[in-house]
Write a protein that holds these residues in place. Structure first.
Motif, mmCIF file in Angstrom:
data_model
loop_
_atom_site.group_PDB
_atom_site.id
_atom_site.type_symbol
_atom_site.label_atom_id
_atom_site.label_comp_id
_atom_site.label_asym_id
_atom_site.label_seq_id
_atom_site.Cartn_x
_atom_site.Cartn_y
_atom_site.Cartn_z
ATOM 1 N N MET A 186 63.490 -84.537 -8.496
ATOM 2 C CA MET A 186 64.158 -83.376 -7.902
ATOM 3 C C MET A 186 64.318 -82.256 -8.928
ATOM 4 N N LEU A 187 64.760 -82.629 -10.114
ATOM 5 C CA LEU A 187 64.989 -81.642 -11.167
ATOM 6 C C LEU A 187 63.692 -80.921 -11.519
ATOM 7 N N GLY A 188 62.603 -81.675 -11.685
ATOM 8 C CA GLY A 188 61.318 -81.061 -12.025
ATOM 9 C C GLY A 188 60.798 -80.150 -10.937
ATOM 10 N N GLY A 189 60.946 -80.566 -9.681
ATOM 11 C CA GLY A 189 60.485 -79.733 -8.582
ATOM 12 C C GLY A 189 61.242 -78.426 -8.494
ATOM 13 N N TRP A 190 62.566 -78.492 -8.669
ATOM 14 C CA TRP A 190 63.387 -77.284 -8.590
ATOM 15 C C TRP A 190 63.061 -76.326 -9.736
ATOM 16 N N LEU A 191 62.903 -76.864 -10.928
ATOM 17 C CA LEU A 191 62.546 -76.022 -12.070
ATOM 18 C C LEU A 191 61.179 -75.372 -11.862
ATOM 19 N N GLY A 192 60.248 -76.128 -11.258
ATOM 20 C CA GLY A 192 58.939 -75.554 -10.959
ATOM 21 C C GLY A 192 59.036 -74.395 -9.983
ATOM 22 N N ALA A 193 59.882 -74.536 -8.961
ATOM 23 C CA ALA A 193 60.077 -73.457 -7.990
ATOM 24 C C ALA A 193 60.673 -72.231 -8.662
ATOM 25 N N TRP A 194 61.684 -72.450 -9.486
ATOM 26 C CA TRP A 194 62.317 -71.331 -10.207
ATOM 27 C C TRP A 194 61.292 -70.626 -11.092
ATOM 28 N N LEU A 195 60.492 -71.413 -11.809
ATOM 29 C CA LEU A 195 59.490 -70.829 -12.699
ATOM 30 C C LEU A 195 58.459 -70.028 -11.908
ATOM 31 N N GLY A 196 57.997 -70.602 -10.791
ATOM 32 C CA GLY A 196 57.010 -69.902 -9.986
ATOM 33 C C GLY A 196 57.520 -68.576 -9.466
ATOM 34 N N LEU A 197 58.746 -68.557 -8.969
ATOM 35 C CA LEU A 197 59.327 -67.310 -8.460
ATOM 36 C C LEU A 197 59.565 -66.306 -9.583
ATOM 37 N N ALA A 198 59.991 -66.802 -10.748
ATOM 38 C CA ALA A 198 60.227 -65.903 -11.880
ATOM 39 C C ALA A 198 58.922 -65.287 -12.372
ATOM 40 N N ILE A 199 57.850 -66.084 -12.418
ATOM 41 C CA ILE A 199 56.550 -65.559 -12.861
ATOM 42 C C ILE A 199 56.034 -64.521 -11.879
ATOM 43 N N HIS A 200 56.186 -64.803 -10.579
ATOM 44 C CA HIS A 200 55.707 -63.817 -9.604
ATOM 45 C C HIS A 200 56.531 -62.535 -9.671
ATOM 46 N N ALA A 201 57.839 -62.664 -9.871
ATOM 47 C CA ALA A 201 58.677 -61.475 -9.993
ATOM 48 C C ALA A 201 58.242 -60.623 -11.186
ATOM 49 N N ARG A 202 57.726 -61.283 -12.224
ATOM 50 C CA ARG A 202 57.288 -60.555 -13.428
ATOM 51 C C ARG A 202 55.909 -59.924 -13.243
ATOM 52 N N TRP A 203 54.973 -60.673 -12.636
ATOM 53 C CA TRP A 203 53.596 -60.214 -12.581
ATOM 54 C C TRP A 203 53.175 -59.677 -11.220
ATOM 55 N N GLY A 204 53.865 -60.059 -10.161
ATOM 56 C CA GLY A 204 53.591 -59.506 -8.836
ATOM 57 C C GLY A 204 52.199 -59.750 -8.310
ATOM 58 N N TRP A 205 51.670 -60.941 -8.491
ATOM 59 C CA TRP A 205 50.334 -61.234 -7.989
ATOM 60 C C TRP A 205 50.257 -61.012 -6.481
ATOM 61 N N ARG A 206 49.142 -60.496 -6.017
ATOM 62 C CA ARG A 206 48.928 -60.279 -4.595
ATOM 63 C C ARG A 206 48.015 -61.370 -4.029
ATOM 64 N N THR A 207 48.075 -61.525 -2.736
ATOM 65 C CA THR A 207 47.160 -62.451 -2.066
ATOM 66 C C THR A 207 46.053 -61.701 -1.339
ATOM 67 N N SER A 208 46.101 -60.376 -1.367
ATOM 68 C CA SER A 208 45.141 -59.564 -0.633
ATOM 69 C C SER A 208 43.892 -59.258 -1.449
ATOM 70 N N GLY A 209 43.709 -59.946 -2.575
ATOM 71 C CA GLY A 209 42.526 -59.773 -3.389
ATOM 72 C C GLY A 209 41.677 -61.027 -3.392
ATOM 73 N N ILE A 210 40.665 -61.037 -4.201
ATOM 74 C CA ILE A 210 39.715 -62.146 -4.223
ATOM 75 C C ILE A 210 40.374 -63.435 -4.697
ATOM 76 N N ALA A 211 41.305 -63.327 -5.664
ATOM 77 C CA ALA A 211 41.976 -64.533 -6.164
ATOM 78 C C ALA A 211 42.812 -65.178 -5.064
ATOM 79 N N GLY A 212 43.502 -64.345 -4.287
ATOM 80 C CA GLY A 212 44.302 -64.879 -3.190
ATOM 81 C C GLY A 212 43.451 -65.565 -2.143
#
Length: 271
Positions: A186-212
């Motif tokens: 549980m702890l690892g999953g929650w930390l992963g979610a927090w990290l993922g949201l924090a990274i996206h908030a920093r870099w703002g990756w889009r899904t409307s491009g080729i990578a998405g």
């Protein structure tokens, strides 16, 4: 033209919804280990949960499988791009969290430590590398993304946490994991979610491009695999597994098809 997406819910990092779940998991783990309660708590929960029957827990545990969890991410690709990317980051983090720990701590499963007539067991009969639970990590990665990244509704957040906890507890009810395995997962999953949201908030990756789109195609392949795969080793849940795979494939494919006319390559857009 930017894709129309639902606004993200920025995690309020001082909110109890962000820090309380991992803090509670860590505190319970410390208390469990200090009191030597891993085995007694396992037996108590396992016997209590048997009242609902193994079929109930087998279907719940399906949602903690990594492939099923990834398939459930696909429909988010257009409307919640921040959750889509955060979930992929969380999946990588949770996989590393569980697999590295398993390599360091080879804790025997209940079937290897207890007599078979002491508890209820259903599904695959695992005996090794119990610590931690990958299912609990996947369940709380998904729960964390929803609680921290989608909704501000207290009742809905509480419901999501209860569902994540039930999926995690299913591993105890089926006799394949100890309580300590669940809490660390549980702890690892929650930390992963927090990290993922924090990274996206920093870099703002889009899904409307080729990578998405490439990421979406990969998850579509995962969803399609659920239609034919028997990797769970639980014949009783195959109809439900295939239903989840089909719904995610069709829904996610529809969302991706709606993105195609607006696909941006090489130019940054919102979302």
């Amino acid at each position: 033209m930017a894709l129309a997406t639902r606004p993200s819910v920025r995690p309020a990092y001082g909110s109890s919804w962000v820090w309380l779940p991992p803090a509670a998991a860590l505190a319970l783990l410390a208390l469990l280990l200090a009191a030597g309660g891993n085995q007694p708590v396992f037996l108590a929960l396992n016997h209590a949960g048997h009242a609902l029957g193994s079929l109930f827990w087998l279907h719940l545990t399906m949602f903690g499988d990594g492939a099923v969890a990834l398939a459930l991410v696909l429909p988010l690709i257009r409307r919640w791009p921040h959750c889509f990317w955060a979930a992929l980051v969380a999946a990588v983090f949770a996989a590393l969290w569980t697999q590295v720990t398993k390599q360091v701590i080879d804790l025997p499963r209940p079937l290897a430590a207890l007599a078979a007539d002491q508890f209820y067991q259903a599904g695959p009969a695992y005996r090794r590398v119990s610590f931690p639970s990958g299912h609990a990590a996947a369940a709380f990665a998904m729960a964390g993304i929803w609680v921290m990244g989608v909704t501000n509704s207290g009742p809905l957040r509480a419901l999501v946490l209860v569902l994540g906890a039930l999926v995690s507890l299913s591993r105890i009810m089926l006799g394949v994991h100890w309580p300590a395995d669940i809490l660390w997962g549980m702890l690892g999953g929650w930390l992963g979610a927090w990290l993922g949201l924090a990274i996206h908030a920093r870099w703002g990756w889009r899904t409307s491009g080729i990578a998405g789109m490439l990421a979406g195609l990969l998850l579509a392949a995962v969803a399609a695999a659920l239609l034919v795969s028997g990797h769970l080793g639980i014949p009783a849940v195959l109809p439900a597994q295939r239903a989840v795979g089909l719904v995610c494939l069709l829904w996610g494919g529809w969302e991706m098809a709606r993105m195609l006319p607006r696909l941006q390559i090489g130019r940054r857009t919102d979302g």
